[in-house]
Scaffold this motif. Structure first.
Motif, PDB file in Angstrom:
ATOM      1  N   ARG B  25      -0.161  53.352 -19.798  1.00 29.90           N
ATOM      2  CA  ARG B  25       0.433  54.146 -20.864  1.00 29.90           C
ATOM      3  C   ARG B  25       0.891  53.283 -22.016  1.00 29.90           C
ATOM      4  NH1 ARG B  25      -1.504  58.233 -19.822  1.00 29.90           N
ATOM      5  NH2 ARG B  25      -1.163  59.315 -17.868  1.00 29.90           N
ATOM      6  N   LEU B  26       1.268  51.999 -21.677  1.00 24.16           N
ATOM      7  CA  LEU B  26       1.800  51.142 -22.729  1.00 24.16           C
ATOM      8  C   LEU B  26       0.692  50.599 -23.619  1.00 24.16           C
ATOM      9  CD1 LEU B  26       4.330  49.110 -20.576  1.00 24.16           C
ATOM     10  CD2 LEU B  26       4.854  50.936 -22.175  1.00 24.16           C
ATOM     11  N   GLY B  27      -0.526  50.582 -23.117  1.00 24.35           N
ATOM     12  CA  GLY B  27      -1.588  50.021 -23.961  1.00 24.35           C
ATOM     13  C   GLY B  27      -2.660  49.413 -23.073  1.00 24.35           C
ATOM     14  N   SER B  28      -3.894  49.391 -23.559  1.00 26.86           N
ATOM     15  CA  SER B  28      -4.980  48.922 -22.695  1.00 26.86           C
ATOM     16  C   SER B  28      -4.945  47.418 -22.532  1.00 26.86           C
ATOM     17  CB  SER B  28      -6.322  49.373 -23.253  1.00 26.86           C
ATOM     18  OG  SER B  28      -6.537  48.754 -24.494  1.00 26.86           O
ATOM     19  N   ARG B  29      -4.486  46.688 -23.571  1.00 29.32           N
ATOM     20  CA  ARG B  29      -4.436  45.235 -23.472  1.00 29.32           C
ATOM     21  C   ARG B  29      -3.508  44.814 -22.327  1.00 29.32           C
ATOM     22  NH1 ARG B  29      -5.577  41.277 -27.462  1.00 29.32           N
ATOM     23  NH2 ARG B  29      -7.807  41.011 -27.134  1.00 29.32           N
ATOM     24  N   ILE B  30      -2.287  45.429 -22.338  1.00 28.08           N
ATOM     25  CA  ILE B  30      -1.302  45.052 -21.321  1.00 28.08           C
ATOM     26  C   ILE B  30      -1.796  45.389 -19.928  1.00 28.08           C
ATOM     27  CG2 ILE B  30       1.056  45.432 -20.540  1.00 28.08           C
ATOM     28  CD1 ILE B  30       1.833  46.049 -23.334  1.00 28.08           C
ATOM     29  N   ARG B  31      -2.495  46.559 -19.841  1.00 24.52           N
ATOM     30  CA  ARG B  31      -2.994  46.957 -18.522  1.00 24.52           C
ATOM     31  C   ARG B  31      -4.047  45.966 -18.038  1.00 24.52           C
ATOM     32  NH1 ARG B  31      -6.576  51.075 -19.601  1.00 24.52           N
ATOM     33  NH2 ARG B  31      -7.945  49.304 -19.754  1.00 24.52           N
ATOM     34  N   ASP B  32      -4.920  45.542 -18.955  1.00 25.90           N
ATOM     35  CA  ASP B  32      -5.952  44.588 -18.541  1.00 25.90           C
ATOM     36  C   ASP B  32      -5.324  43.292 -18.071  1.00 25.90           C
ATOM     37  OD1 ASP B  32      -8.461  45.474 -21.021  1.00 25.90           O
ATOM     38  OD2 ASP B  32      -8.096  46.189 -18.983  1.00 25.90           O
ATOM     39  N   ILE B  33      -4.309  42.834 -18.802  1.00 26.16           N
ATOM     40  CA  ILE B  33      -3.655  41.587 -18.404  1.00 26.16           C
ATOM     41  C   ILE B  33      -2.989  41.771 -17.053  1.00 26.16           C
ATOM     42  CG2 ILE B  33      -1.818  39.980 -18.984  1.00 26.16           C
ATOM     43  CD1 ILE B  33      -2.417  40.493 -21.878  1.00 26.16           C
ATOM     44  N   TRP B  34      -2.335  42.964 -16.836  1.00 24.29           N
ATOM     45  CA  TRP B  34      -1.659  43.227 -15.573  1.00 24.29           C
ATOM     46  C   TRP B  34      -2.664  43.200 -14.423  1.00 24.29           C
ATOM     47  CZ3 TRP B  34       2.193  43.474 -12.415  1.00 24.29           C
ATOM     48  CH2 TRP B  34       2.162  44.334 -11.320  1.00 24.29           C
ATOM     49  N   VAL B  35      -3.800  43.882 -14.595  1.00 22.88           N
ATOM     50  CA  VAL B  35      -4.788  43.942 -13.506  1.00 22.88           C
ATOM     51  C   VAL B  35      -5.346  42.561 -13.236  1.00 22.88           C
ATOM     52  CG1 VAL B  35      -6.999  44.906 -12.806  1.00 22.88           C
ATOM     53  CG2 VAL B  35      -5.357  46.325 -13.998  1.00 22.88           C
ATOM     54  N   PHE B  36      -5.655  41.820 -14.324  1.00 19.86           N
ATOM     55  CA  PHE B  36      -6.215  40.487 -14.131  1.00 19.86           C
ATOM     56  C   PHE B  36      -5.221  39.597 -13.406  1.00 19.86           C
ATOM     57  CE2 PHE B  36      -8.998  37.096 -14.710  1.00 19.86           C
ATOM     58  CZ  PHE B  36      -8.302  35.998 -15.162  1.00 19.86           C
ATOM     59  N   ALA B  37      -3.920  39.682 -13.814  1.00 16.42           N
ATOM     60  CA  ALA B  37      -2.910  38.836 -13.176  1.00 16.42           C
ATOM     61  C   ALA B  37      -2.753  39.192 -11.702  1.00 16.42           C
ATOM     62  CB  ALA B  37      -1.576  38.981 -13.902  1.00 16.42           C
TER      63      ALA B  37
END
Lengths: 140, 509, 325
Positions: B25-37
């Protein structure tokens, strides 16, 4: 490598592409066969112009077929030799006043040797090819 | 924290799956970083597990106990127990690595293919759930958690099949759901029979009990459970779901689906080596026969296919057949040298399968990204537009068929020379299968990549996708030239772990 | 170690020269059998020297890098096979590769031909490539059965390391399994001889390079240096596959009979090996190519999958029966 040296290698193993849409070829068949065996000079018939060193144009050519023959000549890798077989390639032969055959082959393709006859006997064909070999040996 | 790595390696992707939807919900960039991390962290946990096993040998982890390695405080096992040995650590490591690579590949792929936003959130959650399910199946030590995680894997992969909301995807997902639901019932029924007999669900404890009183009901339960697991693998005769699923699933997920079949092979070998080892001669021959059938069927049905991904799916059925040949020979010849060698060939082939077939699916995905088509007759002359894709395809094709000097050849060589001792006709089937597979792939390569230049739109393939494909290819070449790296470090501990059922039982009791 | 590196450089070059020599002998003998005189013995060498001075044409529509690299791959892979085979002397790379490796390495030259044909972007070459692929599928079946049967014979008579080529060429297989084994082995030898013209692309199995049907087939667009490399690869492949057949079925050496020692023994064995290779090539390639005509591609598959497969399975059964007795 200079041309003379290249030709000297070439004549030891000449691969022949026969372009025939007329009667001149009937006397090349015995040359390939057992009696006037041409393989003893290293010559074999090939099926693709890319493999060929020598293009034998046997007999008369029409306006249509000479265009295809030119295309075949362009596809051959150089150095290459062209032999015009029979009287039809020299002067039109039997069809000297026909409206759609060509009268002189060297107007269309650079020819190295003409072999006269209608059609020339196998011995004459071999004599003609020998003259090419001798010419190359003399120049080397 | 690191001592709880076995539990964390399953729990963390589970948590990340649900969290990623919220973070999306916060943004696709943050979600991608979260999943990658989170994938990176899970990968580090898996590496730690491998190092632990190399040091300590097989060990158990009880969820929620004071002392985590004490599995049976009162003489029988309580709580959920995870057992980490060479083979399960290897499978867990493979699952996480493949998911990590597939996620890097899928970022740009999914952007183009489905548009960002909602669907990308769904994609990330489903992929993480899928990973959690695979890791659970790989590390678990009792039957019921096996069932739970198997269901988790089936449901998440079925949702991923229906990801592109088209009619044909729904049809494939529906078929898959029905088949896997029936399959899960079979498994549950088999587990129920065993539970009713012994009152235990822990695999090692049951193995301990079975040594004394093995009855006819146990054989029935064995056949039910093995049939259910065979469907997860996708071997003949239950291979029909595989083709539709692999075709409809997004290409980056197809790579993970291959890994889940390989996790299925792990579960099969775990059950047959560590629990039902008294029946090993019979089950070994059964697995060998089914494996040979899979090779023949997979290769012959790959020939007339007109779609690139379906053809690679049939090739994967054949490759699973090769692994089954190796594992079955290991079972049938459990006490002889050729059995051990065949088993190591089979385990090495598991690693090679994930790499080779994974690369092929990634290439199919890249072709789809660039041109929008997967039908073989509609493509042609791609090599003129992208030389690196053709080189990658050649590497993958030679590796899958088992041509030297790539890794597929090494594992197949080990298998031919040991399966030969069981029966020479099996080696002949293996050699013939690999030649036929080569001819199928060459035909496809010629139709798709060679010919006059491709005239349609050809989108340039992004760097992340190409980088992941080249990493796979480099690993293929490395393992082909220096197979000792994998054989000594990864495969031998796994083989020892599978063959040492006494140690496996001793860890729990 | 130095000796190995030297041999690894000498053996492939020697393989090329010997291959060209065999090609020359094959042409002379075929010509004499057809009532002709035939070319001089060094004619293949002259052919190669001529091809090297010709222009090397790459068609516009062809995939250039694939088109030009395939001849190299074919020649290099087939030279690599020679390093694993026992040519009278022990193999140069002994211990690094075995029978199954050689079997798979033999696929690579044919694969290079196929890929080169497909990369030519000529319909004749595509047809030739498909035919070569189909032919490869067909002859691998009896070849695999033949190879595995010999290994099985050695395994059931208790040998260690049955796939190693030096073990295979050191054991005399004909006497290992009694009369049924002898019959079975003879049948399998026949199947192997049947596979050799298919592998080399000689009549009756030269469907992929058919001159009169598809204008040169796979080689239709190749010329100059690329064609010379394919020509050399073909010559060396004949030596390689015949050496494989000799190593499997005719592993006899002469140095024992004459009691030679020191440096003379490997030399004598090598020359005897050349003689055996000539015998195998003469029987399976030269005589057959003079006597028969080209088979159509549909017939090639049925010819390979019916008779040799049935025969070789029969041979395998006979061998298995012989070891049980």
């Amino acid at each position: 490598m200079e041309d003379a040296k290249k030709l000297k290698r070439l004549v030891k193993s000449v691969w022949v592409f026969n372009w025939f849409n007329s009667c001149g070829f009937t006397e090349i068949l015995p040359v390939v066969g057992s009696r006037w065996d041409m393989e003893r000079f290293g010559m074999i018939p090939v099926a693709s112009p890319r493999h060929a060193d020598c293009l034998i144009i046997a007999g008369y050519q029409t306006e249509k077929s000479i265009r295809r023959a030119q295309r075949i000549y362009r596809q051959m890798p150089k150095p290459a030799v062209v032999i015009g077989l029979g009287s039809c390639s020299m002067s039109g032969g039997m069809y000297w006043d026909s409206y759609n055959t060509i009268k002189r082959l060297s107007d269309y393709i650079p020819v190295d040797l003409y072999i006269p006859g209608c059609p020339p006997r196998p011995e004459a064909i071999l004599k003609g090819i020998m003259s090419i070999f001798r010419e190359v040996e003399d120049h080397a | 924290m690191m001592e709880h790595a076995p539990a964390l390696v399953i729990a963390f992707p589970l948590f990340a799956a649900f969290a990623s939807h919220l973070i999306g919900r916060l943004g696709s960039r943050i979600r991608d970083i979260w999943v990658f991390a989170s994938l990176l962290l899970t990968w580090l946990f898996a590496v730690f597990l491998n190092l632990e096993v190399m040091q300590r040998g097989t060990y158990a982890y009880t969820l929620g106990a004071d002392i985590s390695s004490l599995a049976s405080p009162a003489g029988f096992p309580v709580r959920i127990v995870l057992v980490i040995d060479g083979m399960s650590a290897l499978i867990a490591f493979m699952a996480v690595s493949v998911t990590l690579a597939s996620f890097i590949y899928s970022r740009r792929f999914m952007e183009r293919v489905s548009g960002g936003g909602e669907s990308a959130d769904r994609y990330c959650s489903l992929v993480l759930l899928f990973l959690a399910g695979m890791l659970g199946m790989g590390l678990t030590g009792d039957f019921f958690t096996l069932f739970v995680f198997l269901e988790m894997t089936s449901i998440s992969s079925a949702s991923l099949v229906a990801f592109f909301r088209k009619g044909s995807s729904f049809e494939a997902a529906f078929k898959y759901m029905i088949i896997s639901a029936i399959n899960a019932l079979f498994l549950l029924f088999g587990i129920g029979m065993i539970y009713s007999q012994y009152g235990l669900l822990n695999m090692a404890a049951i193995a301990n009990e079975m040594v004394l009183n093995f009855s006819f009901l146990d054989k029935v339960a064995l056949s039910l459970i093995v049939s259910a697991i065979l469907l997860k693998l996708g071997s003949v005769p239950v291979h029909m779901w595989k083709v539709d699923v692999y075709q409809k699933v997004p290409s980056s997920v197809a790579v993970m689906c291959i890994t889940s079949s390989l996790v299925g092979i792990y579960v099969l070998s775990r059950i047959l080596f560590s629990v039902f080892f008294s029946m090993s001669a019979l089950t070994g021959w059964m697995i060998v026969c089914l494996g040979s059938l899979s090779i023949i069927v997979g290769v012959s049905m790959a020939l007339p296919q007109k779609d690139l991904k379906r053809m690679i799916a049939y090739a994967s059925i054949a490759e699973i057949g090769y692994v089954m040949l190796g594992i079955g020979t290991g079972l049938a010849g459990m006490s002889s040298t050729f059995g051990t060698v065949a088993l190591s060939g089979g385990v090495f082939h598991i690693i090679n399968d994930a790499l080779d077939l994974g690369l092929m699916f990634l290439i199919a995905g890249a072709v789809f990204y660039a041109t929008g088509k997967t039908g073989i007759s509609k493509l042609g002359g791609i090599a003129h537009r992208s030389a690196s894709l053709s080189v990658l395809f050649i590497i993958g094709m030679l590796a899958v068929s088992g041509i030297p000097p790539f890794n597929g050849f090494v594992s197949k060589l080990i298998m031919y020379e040991s399966v030969f001792c069981l029966n020479p006709v099996l080696s002949v089937i293996g050699i013939l299968g690999s030649i036929l597979m080569l001819s199928v792939f060459v035909k496809v390569f010629a139709s798709v990549f060679l010919g006059s230049p491709y005239k349609g739109k050809f989108r340039e393939i992004p760097l992340s996708m190409t980088a992941v494909m080249w990493i796979f290819a480099l690993l293929i070449i490395l393992l082909g030239l220096f197979p000792g790296l994998a054989l000594d470090g990864l495969v031998s501990p796994a083989v020892e772990a599978l063959l040492g059922h006494g140690i496996y039982m001793g860890v729990i009791i | 170690m130095i000796m190995k590196v030297l041999l690894a450089m000498v053996v492939p070059v020697a393989g090329i020269l010997i291959g060209l020599l065999y090609k020359g002998i094959d042409r002379i003998l075929a010509a004499r059998m057809q009532g002709r005189v035939g070319p001089p013995l060094v004619q293949p060498l002259r052919d190669v020297r001529k091809l090297l001075v010709k222009e090397n044409i790459v068609p516009d529509d062809a995939v250039g890098w694939l088109f030009s690299s395939m001849p190299f791959v074919a020649l290099v892979s087939v030279m690599a096979i020679l390093l694993y085979l026992p040519l009278g002397i022990t193999p140069v790379l002994e211990g690094y590769g075995d029978l199954i490796l050689v079997l798979y390495l033999l696929i690579i030259p044919s694969l290079a031909l196929v890929l080169g044909g497909f990369a030519s972007s000529s319909p004749y070459a595509s047809v030739g490539g498909q035919r070569e692929m189909v032919k490869m599928m067909s002859y691998e079946f009896p070849l695999a059965i033949a190879v595995i049967s010999v290994a099985w014979l050695l395994y059931s008579s208790g040998a260690e390391n049955v796939f190693s080529l030096s073990v295979i060429s050191g054991t005399h297989v004909w006497g290992l399994a009694g009369i049924p084994g002898l019959a079975g082995l003879a049948v399998i030898f026949l199947c192997m001889l049947f596979v050799i013209p298919g592998e080399l692309g000689r009549i009756p199995f030269d469907v992929s390079e058919a001159d009169s049907e598809i204008a040169g087939g796979i080689f239709a667009e190749y010329s100059g240096r690329n064609l010379a490399l394919f020509y050399l690869a073909d010559a060396v492949k004949a030596v390689a596959i015949a050496s494989l057949a000799v190593a499997l079925f005719l592993p006899y050496t002469v140095s024992g009979i004459f009691g030679l020692g020191g440096a003379a023994a490997p030399a004598a064995d090598f020359l005897f090996h050349l003689l055996k290779v000539f015998f195998v090539l003469f029987v399976s390639s030269t005589v057959v190519r003079v006597v028969t005509g080209r088979l159509a591609i549909s017939r090639v598959v049925s010819v390979y999958w019916k008779y040799p497969v049935i025969l070789s399975f029969l041979g395998l059964l006979l061998i298995m029966g012989g070891t049980l007795i």
